[in-house]
Design an enzyme around this catalytic site. Sequence first.
Site, short mmCIF file in Angstrom:
data_model
loop_
_atom_site.label_atom_id
_atom_site.label_comp_id
_atom_site.label_asym_id
_atom_site.label_seq_id
_atom_site.Cartn_x
_atom_site.Cartn_y
_atom_site.Cartn_z
N LYS A 116 0.86 -1.19 0.00
CA LYS A 116 0.00 0.00 0.00
C LYS A 116 0.89 1.23 0.00
CE LYS A 116 -4.49 1.12 0.38
NZ LYS A 116 -5.69 0.38 -0.02
P1 NAD Z 1 -13.05 7.97 -2.46
O1 NAD Z 1 -12.04 9.01 -2.20
O2 NAD Z 1 -13.56 7.80 -3.85
O3 NAD Z 1 -14.32 8.19 -1.51
C1 NAD Z 1 -14.21 8.31 -0.12
C2 NAD Z 1 -15.51 8.87 0.36
O4 NAD Z 1 -15.52 8.94 1.79
C3 NAD Z 1 -15.74 10.28 -0.14
O5 NAD Z 1 -17.04 10.36 -0.69
C4 NAD Z 1 -15.56 11.15 1.10
O6 NAD Z 1 -16.33 12.32 1.08
C5 NAD Z 1 -16.03 10.21 2.18
N1 NAD Z 1 -15.51 10.58 3.50
C6 NAD Z 1 -14.27 10.99 3.82
N2 NAD Z 1 -14.19 11.26 5.13
C7 NAD Z 1 -15.41 11.01 5.64
C8 NAD Z 1 -15.96 11.11 6.93
N3 NAD Z 1 -15.22 11.52 7.97
N4 NAD Z 1 -17.25 10.77 7.10
C9 NAD Z 1 -18.01 10.36 6.07
N5 NAD Z 1 -17.54 10.26 4.82
C10 NAD Z 1 -16.26 10.57 4.61
O7 NAD Z 1 -12.42 6.60 -1.89
P2 NAD Z 1 -12.82 5.12 -2.26
O8 NAD Z 1 -11.91 4.64 -3.30
O9 NAD Z 1 -14.30 5.04 -2.45
O10 NAD Z 1 -12.41 4.38 -0.90
C11 NAD Z 1 -13.28 4.31 0.22
C12 NAD Z 1 -12.81 3.18 1.14
O11 NAD Z 1 -12.83 1.96 0.40
C13 NAD Z 1 -11.40 3.31 1.68
O12 NAD Z 1 -11.35 2.74 2.96
C14 NAD Z 1 -10.58 2.48 0.71
O13 NAD Z 1 -9.37 2.02 1.29
C15 NAD Z 1 -11.55 1.36 0.47
N6 NAD Z 1 -11.31 0.60 -0.76
C16 NAD Z 1 -11.29 1.22 -1.98
C17 NAD Z 1 -11.09 0.44 -3.12
C18 NAD Z 1 -11.15 1.03 -4.51
O14 NAD Z 1 -11.13 0.25 -5.47
N7 NAD Z 1 -11.24 2.33 -4.67
C19 NAD Z 1 -10.87 -0.94 -3.01
C20 NAD Z 1 -10.91 -1.53 -1.75
C21 NAD Z 1 -11.13 -0.75 -0.63
#
Ligand code: NAD
Length: 427
Positions: A116
Amino acid sequence: MTTAALPSFIDPARIGPWGMFLEQLERVEPHLGPLAAWIDTLRHPKRCLIVDVPVRMDDGHIRHFEGFRVQHNLSRGPGKGGVRFHPDVTLSEVMALSAWMTVKNAAVNLPYGGAKGGVRVNPAELSMPELERLTRRYTSEIGSIIGPDRDIPAPDVNTNEQIMAWMMDTYSINQGSTQTGVVTGKPISMGGSLGRKDATGRGCYVVAREAMQRLGMPMEGARIAIQGFGNVGSAAARIFHDAGAKIVAIQDAAGTIANTNGINPHALLGFLNGNPRALLDYPEAEAIANADFWGVDCDLLLPAALENQITAANAGQVRAKLIVEGANGPTTPQAEDILNANGCTVLPDVLANAGGVTVSYFEWVQNASSFFWTEKDIHDRLDRVLTEAFQGIWDLAAARKVNLRTATYIMACSRVLEARALRGIYP
Ligand code: NAD
């Protein structure tokens, strides 16, 4: 947890997400049989790189950002895991996220280790050219340890396909040849895969569908509350909605909205039109207090924002029967104990959000063979990989009388430690 298990550079008083991972390991250790002899390998990340990322800002002055790339374990293959741009990124967080990638990749049997990366930055404060310079310098700094056969980054919080395009270009220029396979989550026009963008949200849906069938919960009309309306949360919202479920609450960085009759995620995305700050202005739902989100009356709760959201302080308010961890590390071990005691099933991150890395794997395979699959191929294969992983983990949980997280860790850690034991210690 003993502090002897902590690397020297982690302050035992503030161990954060890495401490949570160590606690999860403690829970799985008694179930690993003779392989438990090798578990210390998972308490020691293989390689942690901390880099200085100097960026010339648009006004001419230079700012320094802290960047990380951690390769937690490479026993089963090259490192694989996303890159996060966020002001709260720390080494502890990146170590934990890389370790969860080791577990996740092994849980769904992908031929990868866990890695990561992250940069401690608030990208919203940067202009587009500054963001590009930051991305390129960070990529160049970690260039010595990444590569299609070494470690393959992908998008995570606040990173997207444009950032992957800059990373691929920077790495390729430094190598002197185009290397599409160095990152996944790229735009389709430069070697990305169909179906990658929605893959994590789709994976959440697939494992939830399987769990709901076994728990006797119908999908039609199921009430879902989602935290995070970014890549994962918004894709999951659309796919659940299209399958007949009802999105009753959404919380994002901007606030929380709710509607017991359901929020149409397609309409909401159209309303936001790329401006997430407008969430509270959406006319088809009412704004509620952020603190009330956890107690919303729903069947399924899908945290898809950041780690450490469901804690001992709010777990008791949760009314959902099923939690699907779209985010990494959203539930603390203490919160999970409370949820389980209240009859709530938790589909752990290392299984529930594995759809993204699974389609990343498909993208990497397509790049290596220069042969591209149809979107239907991708959806079908993703469904098959996750359904099979789910079935194996569900059965293991029943056989060992443990919860789904421990079962997933037993499955994954056994695979990793078996490879570790067979490879042995060099010299
Ligand atoms: P992203 O940046 O697209 O979205 C994150 C979202 O969380 C945003 O809409 C943001 O406004 C919101 N957010 C941030 N802080 C917040 C808070 N304090 N309270 C409520 N909402 C809040 O990110 P993503 O890619 O959707 O990732 C989200 C989660 O999923 C992370 O934990 C990431 O590690 C995990 N994840 C992502 C992927 C991927 O393919 N993108 C894969 C596996 C896991």
